[in-house]
Design an enzyme around this catalytic site. Structure first.
Site, PDB file in Angstrom:
ATOM      1  N   HIS A 162       0.810  -1.219   0.000  1.00  0.00           N
ATOM      2  CA  HIS A 162       0.000   0.000   0.000  1.00  0.00           C
ATOM      3  C   HIS A 162       0.847   1.274   0.000  1.00  0.00           C
ATOM      4  CE1 HIS A 162      -3.485  -2.462   0.510  1.00  0.00           C
ATOM      5  NE2 HIS A 162      -3.146  -2.864   1.721  1.00  0.00           N
ATOM      6  N   ASP A 197      -2.375 -10.769  -2.293  1.00  0.00           N
ATOM      7  CA  ASP A 197      -2.944 -10.351  -1.016  1.00  0.00           C
ATOM      8  C   ASP A 197      -4.446 -10.102  -1.183  1.00  0.00           C
ATOM      9  OD1 ASP A 197      -1.757  -8.938   1.746  1.00  0.00           O
ATOM     10  OD2 ASP A 197      -3.629  -8.026   1.060  1.00  0.00           O
ATOM     11  N   HIS A 199      -6.070  -7.627  -0.243  1.00  0.00           N
ATOM     12  CA  HIS A 199      -6.278  -6.216  -0.572  1.00  0.00           C
ATOM     13  C   HIS A 199      -5.549  -5.863  -1.871  1.00  0.00           C
ATOM     14  CE1 HIS A 199      -6.422  -6.425   3.931  1.00  0.00           C
ATOM     15  NE2 HIS A 199      -7.565  -5.789   3.700  1.00  0.00           N
ATOM     16  N   ASP A 286      -3.674 -13.149   3.668  1.00  0.00           N
ATOM     17  CA  ASP A 286      -4.895 -12.761   4.361  1.00  0.00           C
ATOM     18  C   ASP A 286      -6.155 -13.065   3.555  1.00  0.00           C
ATOM     19  OD1 ASP A 286      -4.030 -10.832   2.611  1.00  0.00           O
ATOM     20  OD2 ASP A 286      -4.132  -9.171   4.021  1.00  0.00           O
TER      21      ASP A 286
END
Length: 348
Positions: A162, A197, A199, A286
């Site tokens: 991120h 991931d 996200h 995740d």
């Protein structure tokens, strides 16, 4: 074949964010040192060689990140603690909004908001050291691949997906995978970066969005109602010379192995068409069905199959750790992915 080399830094544990904001409340931060410690224990049991990395200096990091941002990360905690009554960790409380971001603030309060895109990445006393060590692990992994290793895993903590060249957030400060991809460009003409991931890797997308030498592909929970909300949609395809070199594959909530692996097949087909010379994997786990992020529902066997499919690309590969927040599942997910990549069963 021996299990792949694993790079780690003991300094990761210095980054100990106590709290974070979630739904307007201060809650316990999920980015705990145990995330990395549990992975290390499992990979040691699984026969991996655990290695520390020599320091490569700031140049490989500065090849991605702006000098303003690096200076901010280096000095933020010390400057913040000079404020009477300030929190223990740096938490931004004001952010530039559209049309009001032309100046560069002198105060640490303004700089914190300028350089952080959310309040999910508190900066503590030792965060800078942990972040540059994580990035250095990615550089060392890339160095080893440049020198002939087929695949190297970097246990990066904090994560990096991120982080933009001038902005952090989402538990990320320096974009380890992007730094590895940039470093690989010293010896490989075309590099693919794939993010698995849960996200979307909005920071990684931001680094390479206008470039055609690095293909970015992300598989993730659809951001229409999920973090990072403002990036990761299928229509985001790159800009300028980078148009067509960005592929987002958003998945419906709680998608399981079949949907994820079907999207992964699309991703691998695009990477093959790109004719990549090397691969970087943002290895977040995740997406596991028991992770508290509750975005997707990939199983342990799903992660093994993800590793095997990425290995089938036959590319020199750097794997950099991203998310994964269930302390009871993260190690098995990572060990299984690496074992799948190597075509064996994990024993840990």
């Amino acid at each position: 074949m021996l299990p792949m080399q694993v790079l780690f830094s003991p300094h990761h544990a210095g980054h100990r964010p106590g709290q974070t904001f979630r739904h307007g409340c201060l809650v316990r931060n999920r980015d705990l040192p145990a995330r990395a410690d549990n992975i290390l224990t499992a990979l040691r049991q699984d026969g991996h060689a655990l290695l520390e990395a020599p320091w490569h200096g700031m140049a490989p990091i500065a090849a991605v990140d702006t000098p303003e941002y690096l200076d901010f990360l280096r000095t933020a905690w010390g400057e913040w603690r000079k404020i009477e009554g300030a929190s223990e960790d740096v938490f931004p409380d004001i952010f530039p909004v559209r049309g009001m971001d032309n100046g560069y603030p002198a105060s640490i309060v303004g700089r914190a908001g300028y350089h952080m895109h959310d309040a999910w990445a508190p900066i503590g006393e030792h965060t800078w050291k942990a972040a540059i060590d994580a990035a250095n692990l990615a550089v060392e992994a890339a160095e080893r691949v440049l020198k002939g290793e087929h695949a190297v895993y970097a246990l990066c903590r904090p994560s990096g997906q991120h982080a933009f060249p001038d902005m952090g957030g989402g538990n990320c400060f320096l974009n380890n995978a992007a730094i590895a991809a940039q470093h690989l460009r010293q010896g490989f003409g075309r590099v693919a970066l794939i993010d698995v991931d849960v996200h979307h890797g909005n920071g990684s997308q931001g680094v390479f969005y206008r470039r055609d030498d690095v293909l970015f592909v992300s598989l993730h929970r659809d951001p229409i109602d999920y973090h990072p909300h403002f990036a990761g949609h299928a229509q985001e395809r790159g800009e300028g010379t980078g148009l067509g070199y960005n592929l987002n594959l958003p998945l419906p909530a709680r998608s399981g192995d079949d949907a994820f692996l079907a999207a992964l097949e699309t991703a691998c087909t695009r990477i093959a068409a790109f004719e990549a010379d090397a691969l970087v994997v943002s290895l977040g786990v995740d997406a596991h069905e028991a992770d508290p992020m509750a975005g997707l529902a990939v199983t342990y066997d799903g992660f093994r199959r993800i590793g095997a499919r990425l290995a089938a690309l036959g590319l020199p590969t750097v794997l950099a750790q991203e998310g994964g927040y269930n302390m009871d599942t993260i190690a098995r997910c990572v060990a299984g992915t690496l074992a799948g990549f190597e075509g064996r069963e994990a024993t840990a």
